[in-house]
Design a protein around this motif. Structure first.
Motif, PDB file in Angstrom:
ATOM      1  N   ASN A   2      10.070  15.574   9.698  1.00  0.00           N
ATOM      2  CA  ASN A   2       8.760  16.267   9.213  1.00  0.00           C
ATOM      3  C   ASN A   2       7.652  15.772   9.929  1.00  0.00           C
ATOM      4  O   ASN A   2       6.963  15.947  10.668  1.00  0.00           O
ATOM      5  N   LEU A   3       7.181  14.209   9.338  1.00  0.00           N
ATOM      6  CA  LEU A   3       5.991  13.431   9.995  1.00  0.00           C
ATOM      7  C   LEU A   3       6.370  13.346  11.987  1.00  0.00           C
ATOM      8  O   LEU A   3       5.044  13.464  12.137  1.00  0.00           O
ATOM      9  N   LEU A   4       7.413  12.956  12.364  1.00  0.00           N
ATOM     10  CA  LEU A   4       7.677  13.012  13.789  1.00  0.00           C
ATOM     11  C   LEU A   4       7.405  14.768  14.595  1.00  0.00           C
ATOM     12  O   LEU A   4       6.019  14.086  15.830  1.00  0.00           O
ATOM     13  N   GLN A   5       7.675  15.276  13.191  1.00  0.00           N
ATOM     14  CA  GLN A   5       7.548  17.087  14.220  1.00  0.00           C
ATOM     15  C   GLN A   5       5.884  16.764  14.061  1.00  0.00           C
ATOM     16  O   GLN A   5       4.576  17.943  14.990  1.00  0.00           O
ATOM     17  N   ASN A   6       5.487  16.673  13.463  1.00  0.00           N
ATOM     18  CA  ASN A   6       3.851  16.811  13.063  1.00  0.00           C
ATOM     19  C   ASN A   6       2.482  16.358  14.039  1.00  0.00           C
ATOM     20  O   ASN A   6       2.239  16.519  14.668  1.00  0.00           O
ATOM     21  N   ALA A   7       3.791  14.979  13.893  1.00  0.00           N
ATOM     22  CA  ALA A   7       2.677  13.789  15.235  1.00  0.00           C
ATOM     23  C   ALA A   7       3.220  14.277  16.272  1.00  0.00           C
ATOM     24  O   ALA A   7       2.089  14.336  18.074  1.00  0.00           O
ATOM     25  N   THR A   8       3.997  14.829  17.135  1.00  0.00           N
ATOM     26  CA  THR A   8       4.649  15.104  18.658  1.00  0.00           C
ATOM     27  C   THR A   8       3.646  17.035  18.203  1.00  0.00           C
ATOM     28  O   THR A   8       3.140  16.964  19.653  1.00  0.00           O
ATOM     29  N   LYS A   9       3.673  17.199  17.553  1.00  0.00           N
ATOM     30  CA  LYS A   9       2.764  19.015  17.780  1.00  0.00           C
ATOM     31  C   LYS A   9       1.779  18.527  18.047  1.00  0.00           C
ATOM     32  O   LYS A   9       1.003  19.467  19.295  1.00  0.00           O
ATOM     33  N   PHE A  10       0.757  17.809  17.020  1.00  0.00           N
ATOM     34  CA  PHE A  10      -0.622  17.382  17.650  1.00  0.00           C
ATOM     35  C   PHE A  10      -0.873  16.127  18.622  1.00  0.00           C
ATOM     36  O   PHE A  10      -2.674  15.645  18.180  1.00  0.00           O
ATOM     37  N   THR A  11      -0.036  15.893  19.059  1.00  0.00           N
ATOM     38  CA  THR A  11      -0.398  14.681  19.900  1.00  0.00           C
ATOM     39  C   THR A  11      -0.120  15.826  21.620  1.00  0.00           C
ATOM     40  O   THR A  11       0.648  16.199  21.567  1.00  0.00           O
ATOM     41  N   ASN A  12      -1.226  15.318  21.880  1.00  0.00           N
ATOM     42  CA  ASN A  12      -1.464  15.904  23.623  1.00  0.00           C
ATOM     43  C   ASN A  12      -0.560  15.067  24.787  1.00  0.00           C
ATOM     44  O   ASN A  12      -0.327  13.659  24.279  1.00  0.00           O
ATOM     45  N   ASP A  13      -0.804  15.690  25.744  1.00  0.00           N
ATOM     46  CA  ASP A  13       0.456  15.085  26.712  1.00  0.00           C
ATOM     47  C   ASP A  13      -0.295  14.340  27.330  1.00  0.00           C
ATOM     48  O   ASP A  13      -1.159  13.742  27.857  1.00  0.00           O
ATOM     49  N   GLY A  14       1.228  13.893  27.559  1.00  0.00           N
ATOM     50  CA  GLY A  14       0.512  11.947  27.631  1.00  0.00           C
ATOM     51  C   GLY A  14       0.666  11.028  26.422  1.00  0.00           C
ATOM     52  O   GLY A  14       0.320   9.383  27.101  1.00  0.00           O
ATOM     53  N   GLY A  15       0.406  10.634  25.522  1.00  0.00           N
ATOM     54  CA  GLY A  15      -0.535  10.464  24.162  1.00  0.00           C
ATOM     55  C   GLY A  15       1.036   9.614  23.419  1.00  0.00           C
ATOM     56  O   GLY A  15       2.184   9.347  24.172  1.00  0.00           O
ATOM     57  N   CYS A  16       0.440   8.771  22.629  1.00  0.00           N
ATOM     58  CA  CYS A  16       1.402   7.767  22.561  1.00  0.00           C
ATOM     59  C   CYS A  16       1.994   8.423  20.242  1.00  0.00           C
ATOM     60  O   CYS A  16       0.918   8.616  20.132  1.00  0.00           O
ATOM     61  N   ILE A  17       2.967   7.993  20.561  1.00  0.00           N
ATOM     62  CA  ILE A  17       3.442   7.711  18.434  1.00  0.00           C
ATOM     63  C   ILE A  17       4.512   6.143  18.898  1.00  0.00           C
ATOM     64  O   ILE A  17       4.809   6.336  19.171  1.00  0.00           O
ATOM     65  N   THR A  18       3.544   5.816  17.339  1.00  0.00           N
ATOM     66  CA  THR A  18       4.530   5.110  16.970  1.00  0.00           C
ATOM     67  C   THR A  18       5.095   4.636  15.257  1.00  0.00           C
ATOM     68  O   THR A  18       4.426   5.370  15.054  1.00  0.00           O
ATOM     69  N   ILE A  19       5.770   3.671  15.268  1.00  0.00           N
ATOM     70  CA  ILE A  19       7.013   4.117  14.046  1.00  0.00           C
ATOM     71  C   ILE A  19       7.228   2.416  14.268  1.00  0.00           C
ATOM     72  O   ILE A  19       7.916   1.452  14.053  1.00  0.00           O
ATOM     73  N   ARG A  20       6.679   2.337  12.602  1.00  0.00           N
ATOM     74  CA  ARG A  20       6.435   1.343  12.083  1.00  0.00           C
ATOM     75  C   ARG A  20       6.199   0.598  10.534  1.00  0.00           C
ATOM     76  O   ARG A  20       6.880   1.614   9.972  1.00  0.00           O
ATOM     77  N   THR A  21       7.670  -0.432  10.553  1.00  0.00           N
ATOM     78  CA  THR A  21       7.918   0.032   9.377  1.00  0.00           C
ATOM     79  C   THR A  21       8.180  -2.003   8.595  1.00  0.00           C
ATOM     80  O   THR A  21       7.529  -2.622   9.454  1.00  0.00           O
ATOM     81  N   ARG A  22       7.380  -2.504   7.765  1.00  0.00           N
ATOM     82  CA  ARG A  22       6.937  -3.709   6.976  1.00  0.00           C
ATOM     83  C   ARG A  22       7.377  -4.000   5.786  1.00  0.00           C
ATOM     84  O   ARG A  22       7.191  -2.538   4.938  1.00  0.00           O
ATOM     85  N   GLN A  23       7.931  -4.724   5.382  1.00  0.00           N
ATOM     86  CA  GLN A  23       8.031  -5.156   3.502  1.00  0.00           C
ATOM     87  C   GLN A  23       7.295  -5.892   2.901  1.00  0.00           C
ATOM     88  O   GLN A  23       5.941  -6.710   3.917  1.00  0.00           O
ATOM     89  N   ALA A  24       6.859  -4.707   1.680  1.00  0.00           N
ATOM     90  CA  ALA A  24       5.566  -5.304   0.929  1.00  0.00           C
ATOM     91  C   ALA A  24       6.312  -5.494  -0.150  1.00  0.00           C
ATOM     92  O   ALA A  24       5.878  -4.453  -1.117  1.00  0.00           O
ATOM     93  N   GLY A  25       6.079  -6.696  -0.330  1.00  0.00           N
ATOM     94  CA  GLY A  25       6.638  -6.594  -1.821  1.00  0.00           C
ATOM     95  C   GLY A  25       7.932  -6.610  -1.839  1.00  0.00           C
ATOM     96  O   GLY A  25       8.989  -6.752  -1.061  1.00  0.00           O
ATOM     97  N   ASN A  26       8.080  -5.804  -3.291  1.00  0.00           N
ATOM     98  CA  ASN A  26       9.034  -4.925  -3.643  1.00  0.00           C
ATOM     99  C   ASN A  26       9.094  -3.432  -3.104  1.00  0.00           C
ATOM    100  O   ASN A  26       9.764  -2.772  -3.678  1.00  0.00           O
ATOM    101  N   ALA A  27       8.900  -3.118  -1.931  1.00  0.00           N
ATOM    102  CA  ALA A  27       8.596  -1.984  -1.281  1.00  0.00           C
ATOM    103  C   ALA A  27       8.951  -2.098   0.093  1.00  0.00           C
ATOM    104  O   ALA A  27       8.659  -3.478   0.394  1.00  0.00           O
ATOM    105  N   VAL A  28       8.869  -1.389   1.003  1.00  0.00           N
ATOM    106  CA  VAL A  28       9.039  -0.784   2.065  1.00  0.00           C
ATOM    107  C   VAL A  28       7.794   0.516   2.603  1.00  0.00           C
ATOM    108  O   VAL A  28       7.386   1.306   2.352  1.00  0.00           O
ATOM    109  N   ASN A  29       7.172   0.110   3.359  1.00  0.00           N
ATOM    110  CA  ASN A  29       6.010   0.906   4.174  1.00  0.00           C
ATOM    111  C   ASN A  29       6.422   1.351   5.021  1.00  0.00           C
ATOM    112  O   ASN A  29       6.573   0.409   5.758  1.00  0.00           O
TER     113      ASN A  29
END
Length: 738
Positions: free
Chosen positions: A624-651
């Motif tokens: 759902n998040l990637l579809q929204n990013a693809t839908k509302f990004t203009n042609d030739g745009g950039c999409i970045t998926i990042r993950t970081r560990q924050a204590g006992n959780a992941v963002n």
């Protein structure tokens, strides 16, 4: 030889005293033995005479018989408190001689029931017993055959020994006189022998006493031979400084090296003595002790001449004044602290002594009375202090409180400039008094405001009474509105449940024909059963299939949202590799990414991180998040998926540089069917459920979803998922941290 004569005299006196003691002891034993013999004879003779007479029939007759028998004996027989007692056959005392003697009722009370005398009588003989009054006595008992009674003869031992005591005193007196004479002779000899020795000991004793007195007084004796440059110290001086005496004298340089460098040294003193400018010395200085401490000494000495060699000696004592110095320093520091404390208080402070003279005051007092800041006020009388300044003019004066102590008073004064002062005065123990003046102008103004406020409060109370009836009526209205609100709330909740059930049912009913439409459109488009004959038909089939698939995805979203709202969604958490889940979600949107020529960057750190999550739920969030990013990004745009560990959780961060979201729309996004564009200005198709489903699934995992965006710059969506099973408190903390 000097000690032999006293020793011989002492031996002679000991021998003489021993001989006298032996004679006295033997004389006492002979006296007691004679008394026992006399008592035995008297008892036997009296019993014999009583046996020859008839038994008395009354106490009076018994007393008469006993008196006649006693008078028939020699008068010396019954002297020295010898008592005859006659009893009947029951042991009761019938008569005594002499007649005035107070006797017990029975013989047993006098001699004791367990005494052998009362049991064996004649066979017991004469015995020494303890009488009823506690004294020792000699007693014997004889049985009288004619009457069946008994005759007892008793004499106290102190009366037996009365003659012996008289003889003993005479002997002791004679021995004492001889002893006094011999002691006098010996003492005269000893005094004569010690007279010569005492003269030798006097100087030593005086010296010891002087040293002891000097040591007790923490001082030492100095004798400075100025000409020879040597100094004599007494033993107390060495003890005072902790040094040990090595020589009889100390050199001038040794003593001078011990004196503190800041104090006047011995050279200066020697110069003054040599110039005859002074012959008396009163000098305080510091000298180093054995443990390297500085000891304050006060030396008082006088220059005198020795008559033997006519040399000059500076003789005197040095007193330890270290404690006095320390006390003076402590007193000075205490006075400074007191002055600072008095100066630091915000009130006007002044202390007067018993003679009404100023002891201490602060600058506030000087300012209040307009006294010069640099005036020397200490020790001046009250009149002199007031003459230097100008006392404040008091407009009104009021005593505070109903009771005033005899040694204290407190009053309020209003000055001409409008200020109010509270003045507290109290007597001190030495007869003086202390006065503190506090500026209470602000307090008085506050009291005035309180009075005004009280008046306003009374008026407000009247208004409140009038408003109370209105409030009661409004209370009834609010109660009615609350009941209506509860009814409407229940209706709304029922309608919401009915809506969710309707959407679920309708979505299920619509999916069946849609699947058929999509399937037949796909068959027609693929030409399995032959060509349609026209390219338009193929274009129409493609549109039918695309519209059906889009409608099916919308229905699936509605169905998922309805299940979540109804609480019928169950998660099955398993360890999920975040990197693999991201790659699977990217494959589903790869066609849209290629169609818009978008650049996708994946940055998973650490790359092997695993999160406990529902596989379908995590996949749906990412898609759902990637579809929204693809839908509302203009042609030739950039999409970045990042993950970081924050204590006992992941963002998880999904970032794009698309059109962005206005600030006023950020609060509404994430709620079901909410979109930035209205139904009249939509340029992007969609149901508005993608973010709502993603947020709901993240919260079911114990996490959260946050959106940060700037219009025209791009959007960042953060999904916070715990790495452990989260409690409600952990979820709240995770929301706050995100």
């Amino acid at each position: 030889m000097r000690l032999a004569v006293p020793a011989l005299l002492a031996l002679f006196l000991i021998t003489l005293a021993t001989s006298a003691w032996v004679q006295v002891r033997d004389s006492r034993e002979e006296t007691v033995i004679d008394a026992i013999g006399d008592i035995d004879v008297i008892a036997s003779l009296a019993a014999l005479k009583l046996d020859q007479r008839a038994a008395p029939n009354s106490a009076k007759a018994a007393a008469l018989q006993l008196s006649e028998i006693a008078q028939s004996m020699p008068s010396s027989v019954l002297l020295r408190s010898r008592v005859l007692l006659l009893t009947d056959m029951n042991g009761n005392v019938q008569a005594t001689y002499p007649a005035g003697v107070v006797a017990p009722a029975t013989l047993g009370e006098l001699l004791g029931e367990a005494q052998p005398l009362t049991v064996f009588a004649d066979r017991a003989g004469v015995m020494t017993i303890k009488l009823a009054d506690g004294d020792q006595g000699i007693a014997t008992v004889r049985s009288i055959a004619s009457s069946g009674g008994q005759l007892a003869v008793v004499q106290p031992i102190p009366r037996v020994l009365s003659g012996w005591w008289a003889r003993t005193i005479g002997q002791v007196s004679l021995l004492g006189a001889a002893t006094v004479v011999l002691l006098g002779i010996g003492l005269a000899y000893v005094m004569q022998a010690n007279r010569a020795r005492s003269a030798d000991e006097i100087c030593e004793k005086v010296r010891d006493r002087i040293d002891s007195a000097l040591s007790r007084g923490r001082c030492g004796l100095w004798d400075w031979d100025v000409g020879r440059g040597r100094i004599y110290w007494s033993d107390s001086m060495y003890e005072l400084l902790g040094y040990e005496r090595r020589d009889e004298f100390l050199s001038f340089g040794e003593v001078n090296a011990m004196i503190h460098a800041d104090d006047e040294d011995l050279y200066t003193i020697a110069e003054q003595l040599a110039s005859a400018r002074t012959s008396l010395l009163d000098y305080e200085f510091r000298i180093r002790s054995a443990n390297n401490d500085w000891v304050w000494l006060r030396a008082r000495a006088e220059l005198m001449s020795d008559p033997d060699d006519e040399t000059s000696h500076l003789v005197g004592i040095a007193v330890d004044v270290t404690e006095q110095r320390n006390l003076e320093e402590k007193s000075a520091r205490a006075d400074a602290r007191l002055h600072d404390a008095v100066e630091a208080i915000s009130e006007a402070f002044v202390l007067w002594d018993a003679n009404n003279r100023l002891v201490l005051c602060n600058s506030k007092f000087q300012k209040l009375h307009e006294l010069p800041a640099n005036a020397a006020l200490q020790g001046k009388s009250y009149a002199e202090v007031m003459a230097l300044g100008r006392p404040p003019e008091v407009q009104h004066q009021f005593a505070r409180g109903d009771r005033q102590d005899a040694d204290a008073r407190s009053f309020e004064a209003r000055l001409n400039d409008g200020r109010w002062l509270q003045i507290n005065e109290r007597r001190t123990k030495d007869g003086g008094y202390v006065s503190v003046g506090t500026d209470i102008t602000a307090l008085k103004r506050h009291e005035h405001r309180l009075v005004e406020s009280e008046k306003e409060l009374i008026a407000s109370v009247l208004d409140l009474k009038q408003s109370r009836q209105k409030l009661e009526a409004q209370t009834h209205q609010l109660a009615d509105l609350a009941e209506r609100y509860l009814d409407q709330k229940a209706q709304a909740e029922s309608a919401n449940r009915a809506k969710s059930e309707f959407l679920a049912n309708m979505s299920h009913e619509l999916r069946t024909p849609l699947n058929a439409i999509i399937g037949f459109a796909e068959v027609m488009q693929s030409g399995i059963f032959g060509s349609l004959g026209s390219e338009k038909y193929e274009e129409y089939c493609h549109d039918i299939r695309s519209s059906g698939e889009y409608l099916l995805s919308v229905i699936n979203d509605i169905l998922d949202m309805s299940r979540i709202e109804a609480g019928r969604t169950t998660l099955t958490k398993v360890p999920m590799e975040v990197n693999g889940a991201v790659q699977r979600a990217l494959r589903l949107v790869s066609e849209q990414v290629r169609a818009k020529n978008l650049t996708v960057t994946v940055d998973v750190q650490p790359d092997d991180i695993v999160v406990p999550a529902d596989e379908r739920g995590l996949h749906q969030i990412l898609v759902n998040l990637l579809q929204n990013a693809t839908k509302f990004t203009n042609d030739g745009g950039c999409i970045t998926i990042r993950t970081r560990q924050a204590g006992n959780a992941v963002n998880l961060y999904v970032e794009d540089n698309g059109i962005g979201i206005p600030d006023h729309a950020l609060q509404r996004l994430g709620r079901p069917f909410e979109q930035v564009e209205t139904e009249f200005s939509k340029s992007y198709k969609g149901s508005g459920l993608g973010l709502a489903i993603a947020r709901s699934i993240a919260e079911l995992h114990g996490g959260s979803l946050r959106i940060k965006s700037q219009e025209g710059v791009g959007t960042i969506v953060l999904v916070h998922l715990p790495l452990t099973e989260a409690t409600s408190a952990d979820i709240a903390l995770a929301d706050a941290a995100a």
